[in-house]
Design an enzyme around this catalytic site. Sequence first.
Site, short mmCIF file in Angstrom:
data_model
loop_
_atom_site.label_atom_id
_atom_site.label_comp_id
_atom_site.label_asym_id
_atom_site.label_seq_id
_atom_site.Cartn_x
_atom_site.Cartn_y
_atom_site.Cartn_z
N ALA A 46 0.82 -1.21 0.00
CA ALA A 46 0.00 0.00 0.00
C ALA A 46 0.85 1.26 0.00
CB ALA A 46 -0.94 -0.01 1.21
N GLU A 47 1.85 1.30 0.86
CA GLU A 47 2.64 2.52 1.01
C GLU A 47 3.57 2.75 -0.18
OE1 GLU A 47 1.42 0.64 4.80
OE2 GLU A 47 2.68 -0.05 3.13
N TYR A 117 -1.23 -15.10 2.06
CA TYR A 117 -0.05 -14.34 2.46
C TYR A 117 1.03 -15.29 2.98
CZ TYR A 117 -2.83 -10.01 2.49
OH TYR A 117 -3.60 -8.93 2.14
N ARG A 119 3.98 -13.94 4.77
CA ARG A 119 4.70 -12.77 5.28
C ARG A 119 5.01 -12.88 6.77
NH1 ARG A 119 0.10 -8.25 4.32
NH2 ARG A 119 1.89 -6.84 4.38
N ASN A 178 -6.84 1.15 6.03
CA ASN A 178 -6.48 -0.10 5.36
C ASN A 178 -6.67 -1.32 6.27
OD1 ASN A 178 -5.79 -0.24 2.63
ND2 ASN A 178 -3.83 0.80 2.97
N ALA A 262 -6.83 0.75 -6.15
CA ALA A 262 -7.54 2.01 -6.31
C ALA A 262 -7.43 2.88 -5.06
CB ALA A 262 -9.00 1.76 -6.65
N GLY A 263 -7.51 2.27 -3.88
CA GLY A 263 -7.42 3.05 -2.65
C GLY A 263 -6.08 3.74 -2.50
N ASP A 264 -5.00 3.02 -2.84
CA ASP A 264 -3.66 3.62 -2.76
C ASP A 264 -3.53 4.76 -3.77
OD1 ASP A 264 -3.15 1.58 -0.94
OD2 ASP A 264 -2.33 0.26 -2.50
#
Length: 344
Positions: A46-47, A117, A119, A178, A262-264
């Site tokens: 995201a970032e 995921y 992670r 988020n 889209a949000g990012d």
Amino acid sequence: MTPTGPRNAPDVVDVVALGESMVTFLPTRPGRLADVPSFERGIGGAESNVACVLAAAGHSARWVSRVGADPFGDHLVEVIGDHGVDVAHVRRDPGRPTGIYFRTAGDRAGDTHEVAYYRAGSAASAMTVTDPDPAAVRAGRVLHLSGITAALSGTCLDLMRELTARRPGRPLVSFDVNHRPGLWRDTAAPTVLRDLARGADLVFVGQDEAWGLHSAEAVRAALPEPEVLVVKQGAAGATVFDQRDVTFVPAPQVDVVAAVGAGDAFAAGFLSATLRGLPVRHRLRHGHLMAAAALTVPGDLATPPAREHADRLAALDDDAWGRLRLGPGWTERTQRADEEVRTP
């Protein structure tokens, strides 16, 4: 609200984005993860998505994180750096891996969407209050964070609490809630994310992730502290609450290819217009335009519209904005058109 930090001090950039990025494996055809025979490699975070879009829009952007000392870490640093983002402050961890994940091709909001995921124990989950370098993190006019980081580990949550603590001299803190339920091991997420959001100056939150609240006004009542609150309302549009006004701007019609990223992109568009000191209505429209760019490509990242063209679209009257419809390839077509206009 416009960032007021030093613009020309050494090592100062427009935006610092801190958070985990992963190598993403995208299916080559629709279907369950168990049935898809092959995947294509991409990147997701995201970032770092926000940093990449801002860099493409002409801003100086830095991504701060940790990745493994492995080929996937190499790939992330190279690709994000190739987007024009400063990656000099990404730490390499020889003892922990770079995170990866697989997802299905469907809409993330659909019942059939799957994400797997890998992670846990990743290099980024080992971030602490003192690592990464606090000076590199705070050397931006804007510091952009998201609630995803808080879910990675106890030390990451400590880092997020430190960065969202209200202290004199900090950069403008932007926080995208988020909420990813699959990342949280307990039911504390709503409380944790709400507390972090209360410490930020600018907050983005989707109405569908806002603690069961069913109106933008209810979200504002739950989060009165941020100077600017952006409530994203899906295809309907978005509402901004600031200290003086409430502003709603409908989203343009979009022929959606994939509802990811889209949000990012919206956050990047809004931040870009904020850095430029544009009016709130234009900030929302730039957010919608960047989101439309992401919605009309298969992956998380898209070529943003040229700034001049985005400015013209953002300045449309309400009737013309309401008739706007954007489909696949619209940013490339407008880019070529602008280049032709500039060519003698």
